[in-house]
Design a protein around this motif. Structure first.
Motif, short mmCIF file in Angstrom:
data_model
loop_
_atom_site.label_atom_id
_atom_site.label_comp_id
_atom_site.label_asym_id
_atom_site.label_seq_id
_atom_site.Cartn_x
_atom_site.Cartn_y
_atom_site.Cartn_z
N ALA A 1 43.73 8.70 41.70
CA ALA A 1 43.57 9.26 43.04
C ALA A 1 44.91 9.25 43.74
O ALA A 1 45.61 8.23 43.75
N LEU A 2 45.26 10.38 44.35
CA LEU A 2 46.56 10.54 45.01
C LEU A 2 46.32 11.02 46.43
O LEU A 2 45.69 12.06 46.65
N TRP A 3 46.85 10.27 47.39
CA TRP A 3 46.77 10.67 48.80
C TRP A 3 48.07 11.33 49.20
O TRP A 3 49.15 10.75 49.04
N ASP A 4 47.99 12.58 49.67
CA ASP A 4 49.14 13.32 50.16
C ASP A 4 49.14 13.21 51.68
O ASP A 4 48.29 13.81 52.36
N ALA A 5 50.08 12.44 52.21
CA ALA A 5 50.08 12.14 53.65
C ALA A 5 50.34 13.38 54.49
O ALA A 5 49.74 13.54 55.56
N ALA A 6 51.24 14.25 54.04
CA ALA A 6 51.56 15.44 54.83
C ALA A 6 50.40 16.42 54.85
O ALA A 6 50.06 16.98 55.90
N ALA A 7 49.79 16.64 53.69
CA ALA A 7 48.66 17.58 53.60
C ALA A 7 47.36 16.97 54.11
O ALA A 7 46.38 17.68 54.33
N ARG A 8 47.34 15.63 54.28
CA ARG A 8 46.14 14.90 54.68
C ARG A 8 44.98 15.23 53.75
O ARG A 8 43.88 15.59 54.16
N GLU A 9 45.25 15.10 52.46
CA GLU A 9 44.20 15.36 51.48
C GLU A 9 44.29 14.37 50.33
O GLU A 9 45.37 13.85 50.01
N LEU A 10 43.14 14.14 49.72
CA LEU A 10 43.03 13.26 48.56
C LEU A 10 42.83 14.12 47.32
O LEU A 10 42.05 15.06 47.33
N ILE A 11 43.55 13.76 46.24
CA ILE A 11 43.41 14.44 44.97
C ILE A 11 42.81 13.46 43.96
O ILE A 11 43.37 12.38 43.73
N LEU A 12 41.68 13.79 43.37
CA LEU A 12 41.07 13.01 42.30
C LEU A 12 41.28 13.75 40.99
O LEU A 12 40.99 14.95 40.90
N VAL A 13 41.78 13.05 39.98
CA VAL A 13 42.17 13.70 38.72
C VAL A 13 41.55 12.95 37.54
O VAL A 13 41.57 11.72 37.50
N ARG A 14 41.05 13.71 36.57
CA ARG A 14 40.51 13.11 35.34
C ARG A 14 41.09 13.83 34.13
O ARG A 14 41.33 15.04 34.16
N ASP A 15 41.32 13.07 33.06
CA ASP A 15 41.95 13.65 31.87
C ASP A 15 41.09 14.73 31.23
O ASP A 15 39.93 14.93 31.58
N ARG A 16 41.67 15.44 30.29
CA ARG A 16 41.08 16.66 29.76
C ARG A 16 39.73 16.47 29.08
O ARG A 16 38.85 17.32 29.19
N LEU A 17 39.56 15.38 28.35
CA LEU A 17 38.32 15.16 27.60
C LEU A 17 37.40 14.13 28.25
O LEU A 17 36.32 13.86 27.73
N GLY A 18 37.82 13.55 29.36
CA GLY A 18 36.97 12.58 30.03
C GLY A 18 37.00 11.21 29.38
O GLY A 18 35.99 10.50 29.37
N ILE A 19 38.16 10.81 28.87
CA ILE A 19 38.29 9.49 28.24
C ILE A 19 38.11 8.39 29.28
O ILE A 19 37.43 7.40 29.03
N LYS A 20 38.72 8.57 30.43
CA LYS A 20 38.62 7.59 31.51
C LYS A 20 37.64 8.10 32.57
O LYS A 20 37.67 9.27 32.95
N PRO A 21 36.77 7.23 33.05
CA PRO A 21 35.74 7.66 34.00
C PRO A 21 36.25 7.72 35.43
O PRO A 21 37.16 6.98 35.81
#
Length: 620
Positions: free
Chosen positions: A135-155
């Motif tokens: 999870a990445l918080w972009d302070a300037a954009a005031r948005e949160l980015i949630l990212v998961r790998d291509r095959l879903g290895i990590k939940p």
């Protein structure tokens, strides 16, 4: 490897004491995933929590990690997983002027987003090779980015709220927040019984998974799911020898990358083609003698009975590989009393977080992971080789291939039907599990990429490509989730080299005739690794993960189910057909009506414990 969680609420300051306490409670639920360190970061409407399992840059990789510009936080990250190409990315980023303070892959991910992800975060994610959820918080954009790998290895799960979102590596992190309801509806029960991966159905009402290969953007304007990767037809033109050589090149490169670790590393060895090839190649590239571990059961080899697709026990083949390769090998031999231990079963349920179970197969993997963790922190495992290379019998049986449903449900359906026979008929009618599965199947088929070239006119090639896609996107995630939960419950990081997206893309695009060129399953993998394996393993037929054959285990389930039926106030009682449940106690395991009774009893017992231990309300 780590556990992450967080909270975004655009209508409040999460720095307030009550909000901080809630965030701390969420973070504490991830302690098993990250036993080495913990951290929290809060700034206005966002709070991030992290529990760390230190694997790379033990001292410098602490999280949450921030990137500061002009004296202010620009980005804040909580990260779980490994980016196996982080060294190359670091060099590129340094050449572009980015400055680093640590040697961790986490900082590389932060800098990658600053350098390549300003316009679109997906541009940064596509640069990563690895298993990750962050999870990445972009302070300037005031948005949160949630990212998961291509095959879903990590939940990674998320739960939309009125003013933002809750997220976590596991549902328990989200449920620790008072803003999340503990409710399971009909869809949740369908997901529990269906054995088809569906990221939009996380069992708890309102909760979802970040789909594999997706980015989720959270802002005041709402929540968006954006795809950054998917399987495609590559128009494969390599002949068989060239294909075999390239598969080996990819395996060599992948395994070398995944051996990088600042803590002790080992392999999981079953004596099958997949784990044996993995172990043999790891031994070639490891600077130290590679450790290997195998699971076995007391008396299993001596009293083995062929059946259920398993013709031979694993132990003789494990020993062949360990001797041939020269590993430092250890067998972890489990007793029925260990598998049936109430504390072990409770730990497995807590690790699972949802009432999905594979019975003693879950328990044995948990116990194996716990034993390994005493000697190693990282393990390499052979998950996805069957899905990638076409290893399951269903790939090669015309009846399964022609069936107008998920191929693996031909075998699981009997066990699913057995469980349904124990449920109240009115509930079974509401569930309409067949309709639910068919809807998932039609949706999954629509995602299969179109074939190009001569293969486009070949119905059999088209169908085999569909089956490969179904296994990779709707079956494999179940196995990856199980492996992650059982291993991370004891702080063991498991890496899966056969899930390297470059290998998956390349082999997915090969014609089915290439995958079976020698008339057997997994032809490409066998040919690519035969030179490093004993002949006994090269010639061995596919064998599934072992399950105990001790009748004492079945007796334990029988006794547990009988005790459950005596509890008239049990949480699961309203869902059961009392007469059918009583009849199940007298049905032998091979009874035609109650075939698959072991798994059916496991499912009902697990559901009871889930509802009562988690305080879940059933809304049907």
């Amino acid at each position: 490897m780590c556990g992450i969680c967080g909270w975004v609420s655009f209508d409040r300051d999460l720095g307030a004491p009550d909000a901080r306490r809630e965030l701390a409670g969420m973070t504490a639920t991830m302690a098993c995933r990250g036993p080495d360190d913990e951290g929290m970061w809060v700034d206005g409407p966002v709070g991030l929590g992290h529990r760390r399992l230190a694997v790379i840059d033990i001292e410098g990789g602490r999280q949450p990690m921030t990137l500061t510009e002009d004296g202010r936080t620009a980005l804040a990250l909580v990260y779980s997983g490994e980016a196996y190409n982080y060294r190359e990315l670091r060099e590129r980023l340094a050449a572009a002027g980015r400055r680093f303070e640590t040697s961790s892959d986490t900082e590389v991910v932060v800098q990658a987003h600053r350098e390549w992800g300003r316009r679109d975060p997906r541009d940064a994610v596509r640069e990563l090779n690895g298993m990750f959820a962050y999870a990445l918080w972009d302070a300037a954009a005031r948005e949160l980015i949630l990212v998961r790998d291509r095959l879903g290895i990590k939940p990674l799960y998320y739960y939309p709220t009125e003013h933002g979102v809750l997220f976590g590596s596991e549902p328990k992190a989200i449920l620790a927040n008072t803003g999340a309801e503990r409710v399971m509806d009909l869809d949740g029960l369908r997901r529990t019984l269906g054995f088809v991966a569906d990221p939009h159905n996380a069992v708890f009402r309102g909760m979802r998974e970040v789909p594999p290969g997706f980015v989720v953007r959270v802002s005041r304007d709402g929540i968006q799911e954006l795809r950054y990767w998917q399987l495609a037809d590559t128009g494969h033109t390599d002949d068989v020898p060239t294909t075999v050589r390239h598969v080996r090149e990819l395996l060599d490169d992948t395994i070398q990358r995944q051996l990088i670790s600042d803590v002790p590393l080992c392999t999981l060895l079953s004596g099958g083609l997949d784990s044996s090839a993995l172990t043999a190649l790891a031994a070639r590239f490891s600077p130290e003698r590679i450790r290997s571990f195998a699971v076995d059961f007391v008396g299993y080899t001596d009293n083995f009975k062929p059946g259920a697709g398993r013709g031979t026990p694993d132990a003789p083949y494990v020993q062949d590989v360990a001797k041939f390769v020269g590993t430092d090998h250890t067998d972890i031999t489990l007793s029925t009393s260990e598998l049936a231990d109430p504390d072990v079963r409770a730990a497995v349920r807590h690790a699972r977080d949802v009432p999905i179970t594979m019975g003693d197969i879950d328990s044995s993997l948990y116990l194996l992971s716990r034993a390994i963790r005493q000697r190693s922190t990282v393990a390499l495992s052979g998950e996805s080789a069957d899905e990638v290379f076409g290893g399951y019998p269903m790939f090669h049986d015309p009846a399964y291939v022609k069936a107008d449903t998920f191929p693996w449900l031909g075998g699981v359906a009997v066990r699913t039907e057995t469980t349904q026979r124990l449920l109240d008929p009115g509930l079974v009618g509401k569930l309409d599990l067949a309709g639910y599965i068919d809807d998932l199947y039609r949706t999954a088929l629509a995602e299969v990429p179109e074939l190009t070239g001569p293969a486009a006119d070949d119905p059999h090639e088209r169908r085999m490509r569909e089956i490969c896609h179904l296994f990779l996107t709707r079956f494999l995630p179940n196995l990856l989730d199980r492996k992650d939960r059982m291993s991370m419950a004891v702080g063991l990081e498991v890496r899966v080299p056969f899930c390297d997206h470059r290998l998956v893309e390349y082999v997915f695009g090969t014609p089915w005739a290439h995958k079976t060129f020698d008339g057997r399953e997994k032809s490409l993998l066998r040919a690519a690794t035969a030179d490093v394996l004993p002949q006994s393993v090269v010639q061995r037929v596919k064998s599934p993960y072992p399950s105990t054959q001790d009748p004492g285990y079945d007796q334990m389930l029988h006794d547990g189910f009988a005790a459950l039926l005596m509890k008239r106030d049990s949480a699961v009682a309203p869902l059961l057909d009392a007469h059918a449940a009583e009849s199940a106690l007298t049905a032998p395991p091979t009874d035609a009506v109650f075939g698959g009774i072991r798994l059916a009893l496991e499912q009902i017992l697990t559901l009871e414990s889930f509802l009562s231990e988690y305080g879940v309300t059933v809304s049907i």
